[in-house]
Design an enzyme around this catalytic site. Structure first.
Site, PDB file in Angstrom:
ATOM      1  N   HIS A 136      -8.098  -4.958  -0.410  1.00 24.82           N
ATOM      2  CA  HIS A 136      -6.879  -4.286   0.031  1.00 24.82           C
ATOM      3  C   HIS A 136      -6.504  -4.788   1.432  1.00 24.82           C
ATOM      4  O   HIS A 136      -7.355  -4.957   2.289  1.00 24.82           O
ATOM      5  CB  HIS A 136      -7.121  -2.777   0.072  1.00 24.82           C
ATOM      6  CG  HIS A 136      -5.875  -1.983   0.305  1.00 24.82           C
ATOM      7  ND1 HIS A 136      -5.000  -1.656  -0.707  1.00 24.82           N
ATOM      8  CD2 HIS A 136      -5.353  -1.442   1.436  1.00 24.82           C
ATOM      9  CE1 HIS A 136      -3.998  -0.946  -0.215  1.00 24.82           C
ATOM     10  NE2 HIS A 136      -4.185  -0.819   1.080  1.00 24.82           N
ATOM     11  N   SER A 173       0.836  -1.202   0.000  1.00 28.13           N
ATOM     12  CA  SER A 173       0.000   0.000   0.000  1.00 28.13           C
ATOM     13  C   SER A 173       0.871   1.253   0.000  1.00 28.13           C
ATOM     14  O   SER A 173       1.639   1.459  -0.933  1.00 28.13           O
ATOM     15  CB  SER A 173      -0.950  -0.047   1.208  1.00 28.13           C
ATOM     16  OG  SER A 173      -1.938   0.937   1.129  1.00 28.13           O
ATOM     17  N   ASP A 190      -9.995  -3.957  -4.579  1.00 25.14           N
ATOM     18  CA  ASP A 190      -9.135  -2.936  -3.979  1.00 25.14           C
ATOM     19  C   ASP A 190      -9.241  -1.653  -4.796  1.00 25.14           C
ATOM     20  O   ASP A 190      -9.057  -1.681  -6.017  1.00 25.14           O
ATOM     21  CB  ASP A 190      -7.688  -3.432  -3.968  1.00 25.14           C
ATOM     22  CG  ASP A 190      -6.711  -2.482  -3.301  1.00 25.14           C
ATOM     23  OD1 ASP A 190      -7.124  -1.381  -2.877  1.00 25.14           O
ATOM     24  OD2 ASP A 190      -5.527  -2.845  -3.213  1.00 25.14           O
TER      25      ASP A 190
END
Length: 313
Positions: free
Chosen positions: A279, A154, A249
Protein backbone atom coordinates in the site's frame (compact mmCIF):
# COMPACT_ATOMS: atom_id res chain seq x y z
CA UNK A 1 5.50 -13.92 -5.03
CA UNK A 2 8.23 -12.51 -2.82
CA UNK A 3 8.60 -8.84 -2.01
CA UNK A 4 10.02 -6.58 -4.67
CA UNK A 5 13.62 -5.74 -3.57
CA UNK A 6 13.03 -1.98 -3.49
CA UNK A 7 9.81 -2.45 -1.52
CA UNK A 8 11.66 -4.74 0.92
CA UNK A 9 14.34 -2.09 1.36
CA UNK A 10 11.74 0.55 2.21
CA UNK A 11 10.05 -1.73 4.75
CA UNK A 12 13.42 -2.41 6.37
CA UNK A 13 14.13 1.32 6.46
CA UNK A 14 10.81 2.03 8.16
CA UNK A 15 11.42 -0.75 10.68
CA UNK A 16 14.93 0.48 11.48
CA UNK A 17 13.69 4.05 11.96
CA UNK A 18 11.57 2.86 14.88
CA UNK A 19 9.00 5.64 14.53
CA UNK A 20 5.80 5.14 16.55
CA UNK A 21 2.75 4.04 14.56
CA UNK A 22 0.39 6.84 13.56
CA UNK A 23 -2.31 5.52 15.90
CA UNK A 24 -0.01 6.15 18.87
CA UNK A 25 0.01 9.87 18.10
CA UNK A 26 -2.51 12.66 18.39
CA UNK A 27 -3.98 13.48 14.97
CA UNK A 28 -2.04 16.73 14.60
CA UNK A 29 1.22 14.99 15.50
CA UNK A 30 0.39 12.15 13.11
CA UNK A 31 -0.06 14.68 10.31
CA UNK A 32 3.38 16.12 10.99
CA UNK A 33 4.91 12.64 11.11
CA UNK A 34 3.23 11.42 7.91
CA UNK A 35 5.82 11.62 5.17
CA UNK A 36 6.53 9.21 2.32
CA UNK A 37 9.71 9.21 0.20
CA UNK A 38 8.38 10.98 -2.88
CA UNK A 39 11.76 11.57 -4.48
CA UNK A 40 12.54 14.57 -6.66
CA UNK A 41 9.46 16.49 -7.75
CA UNK A 42 8.95 16.89 -11.47
CA UNK A 43 8.70 20.42 -12.85
CA UNK A 44 5.39 21.36 -14.44
CA UNK A 45 4.25 24.41 -16.34
CA UNK A 46 3.07 26.32 -13.29
CA UNK A 47 1.45 25.74 -9.89
CA UNK A 48 -1.24 27.87 -8.29
CA UNK A 49 -2.47 27.70 -4.69
CA UNK A 50 -5.97 29.03 -4.21
CA UNK A 51 -9.28 28.32 -2.51
CA UNK A 52 -12.72 27.45 -3.80
CA UNK A 53 -16.07 27.66 -1.99
CA UNK A 54 -16.97 24.64 0.13
CA UNK A 55 -20.08 23.50 2.01
CA UNK A 56 -18.95 25.11 5.27
CA UNK A 57 -15.63 26.82 4.56
CA UNK A 58 -13.20 27.61 1.79
CA UNK A 59 -11.42 24.55 0.39
CA UNK A 60 -7.70 24.94 -0.39
CA UNK A 61 -6.68 23.48 -3.73
CA UNK A 62 -3.41 23.30 -5.62
CA UNK A 63 -3.65 23.55 -9.39
CA UNK A 64 -0.91 22.06 -11.57
CA UNK A 65 -0.76 23.24 -15.18
CA UNK A 66 1.14 21.38 -17.91
CA UNK A 67 3.93 23.05 -19.80
CA UNK A 68 1.76 23.29 -22.89
CA UNK A 69 -1.58 24.30 -21.42
CA UNK A 70 -4.42 24.85 -23.88
CA UNK A 71 -7.53 27.07 -23.50
CA UNK A 72 -9.58 23.91 -23.02
CA UNK A 73 -7.26 21.42 -21.33
CA UNK A 74 -8.40 18.11 -19.84
CA UNK A 75 -8.30 17.90 -16.06
CA UNK A 76 -8.28 15.51 -13.14
CA UNK A 77 -9.59 16.48 -9.72
CA UNK A 78 -7.38 14.54 -7.31
CA UNK A 79 -8.11 13.47 -3.72
CA UNK A 80 -5.08 12.55 -1.61
CA UNK A 81 -4.83 9.48 0.58
CA UNK A 82 -4.15 9.33 4.30
CA UNK A 83 -7.06 7.55 5.92
CA UNK A 84 -9.21 10.72 5.94
CA UNK A 85 -6.99 11.83 8.87
CA UNK A 86 -3.52 12.66 7.49
CA UNK A 87 -2.18 13.86 4.16
CA UNK A 88 -2.39 17.25 2.49
CA UNK A 89 -1.47 19.14 -0.66
CA UNK A 90 2.24 18.55 -0.06
CA UNK A 91 2.13 14.82 0.70
CA UNK A 92 1.00 13.81 -2.80
CA UNK A 93 2.83 16.32 -4.97
CA UNK A 94 4.76 13.69 -6.88
CA UNK A 95 1.58 11.94 -8.02
CA UNK A 96 -0.10 15.17 -9.10
CA UNK A 97 2.95 16.44 -10.98
CA UNK A 98 3.48 13.12 -12.76
CA UNK A 99 -0.15 12.90 -13.85
CA UNK A 100 -0.01 16.49 -15.12
CA UNK A 101 3.03 15.75 -17.26
CA UNK A 102 2.14 12.27 -18.54
CA UNK A 103 -1.50 13.05 -19.35
CA UNK A 104 -0.77 16.68 -20.36
CA UNK A 105 -3.67 17.78 -18.18
CA UNK A 106 -4.53 20.23 -15.43
CA UNK A 107 -4.50 18.55 -12.02
CA UNK A 108 -6.54 20.07 -9.19
CA UNK A 109 -5.47 18.62 -5.83
CA UNK A 110 -8.10 19.04 -3.10
CA UNK A 111 -7.27 19.70 0.56
CA UNK A 112 -10.58 18.40 1.96
CA UNK A 113 -11.42 18.60 5.66
CA UNK A 114 -9.86 15.89 7.81
CA UNK A 115 -11.11 13.76 10.68
CA UNK A 116 -11.51 13.55 13.62
CA UNK A 117 -12.10 17.31 13.71
CA UNK A 118 -14.41 16.91 10.71
CA UNK A 119 -15.97 13.47 10.68
CA UNK A 120 -17.80 11.72 7.85
CA UNK A 121 -19.35 12.97 5.61
CA UNK A 122 -17.41 16.28 5.65
CA UNK A 123 -14.69 14.96 3.31
CA UNK A 124 -17.31 13.59 0.91
CA UNK A 125 -19.14 16.90 0.69
CA UNK A 126 -15.90 18.86 0.19
CA UNK A 127 -14.76 16.54 -2.57
CA UNK A 128 -18.06 16.68 -4.40
CA UNK A 129 -18.15 20.48 -4.05
CA UNK A 130 -14.65 20.69 -5.50
CA UNK A 131 -15.36 18.79 -8.71
CA UNK A 132 -18.70 20.54 -9.10
CA UNK A 133 -16.99 23.92 -8.80
CA UNK A 134 -14.33 22.99 -11.34
CA UNK A 135 -17.06 21.83 -13.72
CA UNK A 136 -19.16 24.97 -13.26
CA UNK A 137 -16.11 27.26 -13.57
CA UNK A 138 -14.17 25.30 -16.16
CA UNK A 139 -12.98 28.36 -18.07
CA UNK A 140 -11.60 29.84 -14.85
CA UNK A 141 -9.24 26.85 -14.69
CA UNK A 142 -8.65 26.70 -18.50
CA UNK A 143 -10.38 23.32 -18.37
CA UNK A 144 -12.58 21.52 -20.88
CA UNK A 145 -15.93 20.68 -19.27
CA UNK A 146 -16.19 17.57 -21.42
CA UNK A 147 -12.90 16.13 -20.16
CA UNK A 148 -12.90 16.16 -16.36
CA UNK A 149 -11.77 13.05 -14.48
CA UNK A 150 -11.55 12.28 -10.78
CA UNK A 151 -8.95 10.21 -8.99
CA UNK A 152 -7.36 9.40 -5.69
CA UNK A 153 -5.34 6.90 -3.71
CA UNK A 154 -6.44 4.88 -0.67
CA UNK A 155 -8.92 7.09 1.24
CA UNK A 156 -8.75 9.41 -1.77
CA UNK A 157 -9.64 6.47 -4.00
CA UNK A 158 -12.62 5.85 -1.74
CA UNK A 159 -13.67 9.47 -2.16
CA UNK A 160 -13.17 9.38 -5.94
CA UNK A 161 -15.38 6.29 -6.22
CA UNK A 162 -18.05 7.84 -4.02
CA UNK A 163 -18.02 11.17 -5.87
CA UNK A 164 -18.31 9.42 -9.25
CA UNK A 165 -21.45 7.67 -8.04
CA UNK A 166 -22.82 10.89 -6.54
CA UNK A 167 -22.28 12.71 -9.84
CA UNK A 168 -24.16 9.97 -11.66
CA UNK A 169 -27.06 10.10 -9.18
CA UNK A 170 -27.24 13.92 -9.32
CA UNK A 171 -26.70 14.06 -13.09
CA UNK A 172 -23.88 16.55 -12.50
CA UNK A 173 -21.04 17.07 -13.02
CA UNK A 174 -20.12 14.99 -16.05
CA UNK A 175 -17.06 12.86 -15.19
CA UNK A 176 -15.25 11.13 -18.03
CA UNK A 177 -12.90 8.81 -16.10
CA UNK A 178 -12.09 7.55 -12.60
CA UNK A 179 -8.58 6.72 -11.41
CA UNK A 180 -8.74 4.51 -8.31
CA UNK A 181 -5.36 3.75 -6.75
CA UNK A 182 -5.60 1.01 -4.08
CA UNK A 183 -9.01 2.38 -3.03
CA UNK A 184 -10.77 1.66 0.26
CA UNK A 185 -14.20 0.47 -0.84
CA UNK A 186 -15.54 -1.62 2.07
CA UNK A 187 -15.03 0.28 5.33
CA UNK A 188 -17.27 -1.55 7.79
CA UNK A 189 -17.73 -4.88 6.04
CA UNK A 190 -16.29 -8.25 6.97
CA UNK A 191 -12.47 -8.18 6.70
CA UNK A 192 -11.23 -9.66 3.44
CA UNK A 193 -8.48 -12.25 3.12
CA UNK A 194 -5.97 -9.55 2.19
CA UNK A 195 -6.83 -7.57 5.34
CA UNK A 196 -6.13 -10.66 7.42
CA UNK A 197 -3.04 -11.84 5.55
CA UNK A 198 -1.42 -8.40 5.31
CA UNK A 199 -2.49 -7.05 8.70
CA UNK A 200 1.06 -6.55 9.97
CA UNK A 201 4.47 -5.89 8.48
CA UNK A 202 3.48 -4.29 5.18
CA UNK A 203 3.34 -0.57 6.02
CA UNK A 204 -0.45 -0.19 6.37
CA UNK A 205 -1.38 -2.19 9.47
CA UNK A 206 -4.62 -3.31 11.03
CA UNK A 207 -4.07 -0.96 13.97
CA UNK A 208 -3.61 2.05 11.70
CA UNK A 209 -6.67 1.14 9.63
CA UNK A 210 -8.80 0.80 12.74
CA UNK A 211 -7.58 4.17 14.01
CA UNK A 212 -8.37 5.84 10.69
CA UNK A 213 -11.84 4.29 10.73
CA UNK A 214 -12.55 5.37 14.30
CA UNK A 215 -11.36 8.91 13.60
CA UNK A 216 -13.47 9.19 10.45
CA UNK A 217 -16.70 7.55 11.55
CA UNK A 218 -18.86 8.14 14.60
CA UNK A 219 -19.32 5.16 16.91
CA UNK A 220 -22.24 3.05 15.75
CA UNK A 221 -22.34 4.69 12.32
CA UNK A 222 -24.41 2.71 9.85
CA UNK A 223 -22.54 1.63 6.74
CA UNK A 224 -23.75 3.42 3.62
CA UNK A 225 -22.50 3.76 0.02
CA UNK A 226 -21.10 7.19 0.95
CA UNK A 227 -18.73 5.31 3.28
CA UNK A 228 -18.31 2.08 1.35
CA UNK A 229 -18.85 2.47 -2.42
CA UNK A 230 -19.02 -1.33 -2.77
CA UNK A 231 -22.56 -0.94 -1.36
CA UNK A 232 -23.87 1.02 -4.36
CA UNK A 233 -26.54 -1.24 -5.82
CA UNK A 234 -26.49 0.11 -9.36
CA UNK A 235 -23.16 1.18 -10.82
CA UNK A 236 -24.28 0.92 -14.43
CA UNK A 237 -23.40 3.92 -16.54
CA UNK A 238 -20.37 5.01 -14.54
CA UNK A 239 -17.38 6.34 -16.48
CA UNK A 240 -14.44 4.07 -17.37
CA UNK A 241 -12.04 3.25 -14.54
CA UNK A 242 -8.48 2.22 -13.92
CA UNK A 243 -8.14 0.36 -10.63
CA UNK A 244 -4.65 -0.36 -9.32
CA UNK A 245 -3.96 -2.66 -6.35
CA UNK A 246 -0.86 -4.08 -4.66
CA UNK A 247 -0.20 -7.69 -3.67
CA UNK A 248 0.77 -7.02 -0.04
CA UNK A 249 -1.88 -4.37 0.59
CA UNK A 250 -4.69 -5.01 3.11
CA UNK A 251 -7.01 -3.12 0.72
CA UNK A 252 -6.14 -5.32 -2.26
CA UNK A 253 -9.23 -7.54 -2.24
CA UNK A 254 -11.80 -4.79 -1.78
CA UNK A 255 -10.28 -2.75 -4.59
CA UNK A 256 -10.43 -5.75 -6.88
CA UNK A 257 -13.94 -6.60 -5.73
CA UNK A 258 -15.06 -3.08 -6.64
CA UNK A 259 -13.41 -3.37 -10.05
CA UNK A 260 -15.31 -6.62 -10.62
CA UNK A 261 -18.57 -4.96 -9.56
CA UNK A 262 -18.00 -2.24 -12.14
CA UNK A 263 -17.09 -4.73 -14.87
CA UNK A 264 -20.11 -6.92 -14.10
CA UNK A 265 -22.30 -3.83 -14.57
CA UNK A 266 -20.85 -3.16 -17.99
CA UNK A 267 -18.47 -0.38 -16.96
CA UNK A 268 -15.19 -0.29 -18.88
CA UNK A 269 -12.55 -1.25 -16.30
CA UNK A 270 -8.84 -1.89 -16.38
CA UNK A 271 -7.61 -3.67 -13.24
CA UNK A 272 -3.90 -4.09 -12.52
CA UNK A 273 -2.39 -5.74 -9.48
CA UNK A 274 1.27 -4.86 -8.87
CA UNK A 275 2.82 -7.95 -7.36
CA UNK A 276 5.53 -7.79 -4.72
CA UNK A 277 4.68 -4.37 -3.35
CA UNK A 278 2.65 -2.60 -0.67
CA UNK A 279 0.00 0.00 0.00
CA UNK A 280 1.24 3.50 -0.83
CA UNK A 281 3.85 2.32 -3.31
CA UNK A 282 2.80 4.91 -5.89
CA UNK A 283 3.47 7.74 -3.45
CA UNK A 284 6.94 6.19 -3.02
CA UNK A 285 7.67 6.14 -6.76
CA UNK A 286 10.92 8.00 -6.11
CA UNK A 287 12.38 4.86 -4.54
CA UNK A 288 10.08 2.04 -5.71
CA UNK A 289 10.27 1.46 -9.45
CA UNK A 290 6.88 -0.26 -9.49
CA UNK A 291 5.39 3.01 -8.26
CA UNK A 292 6.90 4.86 -11.19
CA UNK A 293 5.48 2.23 -13.56
CA UNK A 294 2.04 2.63 -11.98
CA UNK A 295 2.23 6.41 -12.39
CA UNK A 296 3.09 5.97 -16.05
CA UNK A 297 0.17 3.57 -16.48
CA UNK A 298 -2.18 5.98 -14.69
CA UNK A 299 -1.17 9.01 -16.72
CA UNK A 300 -1.35 7.06 -19.98
CA UNK A 301 -4.83 5.75 -19.14
CA UNK A 302 -5.96 9.30 -18.36
CA UNK A 303 -4.55 10.63 -21.62
CA UNK A 304 -6.19 7.84 -23.60
CA UNK A 305 -9.55 8.59 -21.98
CA UNK A 306 -9.22 12.32 -22.59
CA UNK A 307 -8.41 11.71 -26.25
CA UNK A 308 -11.66 9.77 -26.67
CA UNK A 309 -13.78 12.74 -25.59
CA UNK A 310 -15.15 15.47 -27.80
CA UNK A 311 -13.14 18.63 -27.18
CA UNK A 312 -15.24 21.66 -26.30
CA UNK A 313 -15.04 24.53 -28.76
Amino acid sequence: MSLDPQTKMILEFFAAAGAPPLEALAPEMARQAFALPQGDLEPVGRVENRTIPGPESEIPVRVYYPKEVQPYSPAIVYYHGGGWVVGNLDSHENICRALTNIANCVTISVDYRLAPEHKFPAAVYDCYAAVEYVYDHAEEFQVDQNRIAVGGDSAGGNLAAVITNMAKDKNKPAICFQLLLYPATNILGTPSASKVDNAEGYFLTQGTMEWFRDCYINAGEEDTPLLSPILYEDVRGLPPALVITAEYDPLRDEGEEYAKKLADAGVEVELTRYDGTIHGFISMAGVIGLGKAALEQSGTALKKSFNKQTIKK
